[in-house]
Motif scaffolding. Sequence first.
Motif, PDB file in Angstrom:
ATOM      1  N   ASP A 256      -9.629 -69.113 -22.247  1.00  0.00           N
ATOM      2  CA  ASP A 256      -9.709 -68.368 -21.029  1.00  0.00           C
ATOM      3  C   ASP A 256      -7.926 -67.825 -20.973  1.00  0.00           C
ATOM      4  OD1 ASP A 256      -9.149 -67.464 -18.480  1.00  0.00           O
ATOM      5  OD2 ASP A 256      -9.512 -69.492 -17.515  1.00  0.00           O
ATOM      6  N   THR A 257      -7.914 -66.774 -21.467  1.00  0.00           N
ATOM      7  CA  THR A 257      -6.469 -66.280 -21.588  1.00  0.00           C
ATOM      8  C   THR A 257      -5.968 -65.497 -20.292  1.00  0.00           C
ATOM      9  OG1 THR A 257      -7.462 -64.312 -22.704  1.00  0.00           O
ATOM     10  CG2 THR A 257      -6.464 -66.213 -23.992  1.00  0.00           C
ATOM     11  N   SER A 258      -6.755 -65.492 -19.092  1.00  0.00           N
ATOM     12  CA  SER A 258      -6.263 -64.929 -17.775  1.00  0.00           C
ATOM     13  C   SER A 258      -4.950 -65.436 -17.415  1.00  0.00           C
ATOM     14  CB  SER A 258      -7.283 -65.321 -16.601  1.00  0.00           C
ATOM     15  OG  SER A 258      -7.264 -66.397 -16.444  1.00  0.00           O
ATOM     16  N   ALA A 259      -4.707 -66.781 -17.894  1.00  0.00           N
ATOM     17  CA  ALA A 259      -3.238 -67.414 -17.731  1.00  0.00           C
ATOM     18  C   ALA A 259      -3.307 -68.376 -19.041  1.00  0.00           C
ATOM     19  CB  ALA A 259      -3.137 -68.183 -16.548  1.00  0.00           C
ATOM     20  N   GLU A 268      -3.678 -65.437 -27.783  1.00  0.00           N
ATOM     21  CA  GLU A 268      -4.949 -64.603 -27.966  1.00  0.00           C
ATOM     22  C   GLU A 268      -5.198 -64.241 -29.495  1.00  0.00           C
ATOM     23  OE1 GLU A 268      -6.087 -61.803 -24.858  1.00  0.00           O
ATOM     24  OE2 GLU A 268      -4.058 -62.432 -24.082  1.00  0.00           O
TER      25      GLU A 268
END
Length: 327
Positions: A256-259, A268
């Motif tokens: 979950d690379t939104s943050a 990422e």
Amino acid sequence: MTKLTLSLAIGDYDRARPLIDGRVQVDGVDLVPSVLSPEETFFRAFRHAEFDICELSFSSYTVKTSRDDCPYIAIPAYPSRAFRHTSLYVRKDRIKRPEDLKGKRIGLPEYQLTANVWGRAILADFGVMPSDVTWVRGGLEQPGRPEKIALNLPPEIKIEQAPADKSISQLLSEGDIDGILTPRMPSCNLTDPNVGWLFEDPTAAATEYYKRTGIFPIMHVVGVRKSLADAHPWLPGALFKGFQQAKALALDLLADTSATKVTLPFVEEQLVRAKELMGDDYWSYGIEPARPTLDAFLKHHHAQGLSSRLMAPEELFHPATHEAFSV
């Protein structure tokens, strides 16, 4: 059923943190966690068997299991894995390639450290065998460090003790040894321009190694006290399930690379590269997914004089964890 209250000693890893903070529960168990460094955990576990469940040095565990005197039985969860091309530091003014280490003196904190088993396996790929080197044992940054467990090495393995007043980091900087094999970076690597990695690009070297061998080195396993496993045969399987669930949760969060969950740039990109190289289950648990790694480790461990006999992977892990159910 009344739950068992059991102590757990483990490092502060994302893949173990859900067990530490309670987001993942082990069936039938209330865990009392202690977050400790590997050095402290291993010392207390192998000297005094202080913990019910704990992270264990894979090498130390294999030494003791081969002798049938280990108080723990492992489950095939691997809280620490690492390519150890970054563990070889040398005098760059003398050593240009791995083959140059033949006949040289290499410092190490302990001969039997798992990282050092893998480091010697890497050197063996270049024809540098354990008997080709004089090993100088001592504390990495502080003089004096004993082996956690007594070893009975073959006579062709040459080990000297470092001077009582010097660390092996000092010895490398002063030129008294030619290299260091260690899981931790020696301070002289940051202060001495003549000291550096043996492999100029250890990531490229490790990538080539993985493509060629399929090996992602295992450093640590998880052990449960044998007396508990004997009294509660369901316990090893329940622990294995818990560790698998904790790792799965950690990987979901990492993806979950939104943050970004890790204080490091390019997470990422690194995640994509790891999956391209090693597949989606790049940090696999269990025996079968890790068999090439387990077989290679046991072969080198025995060849390096550490295990008294060549073992099979199945001997290392509780029978309840050899297979998993399917739905």
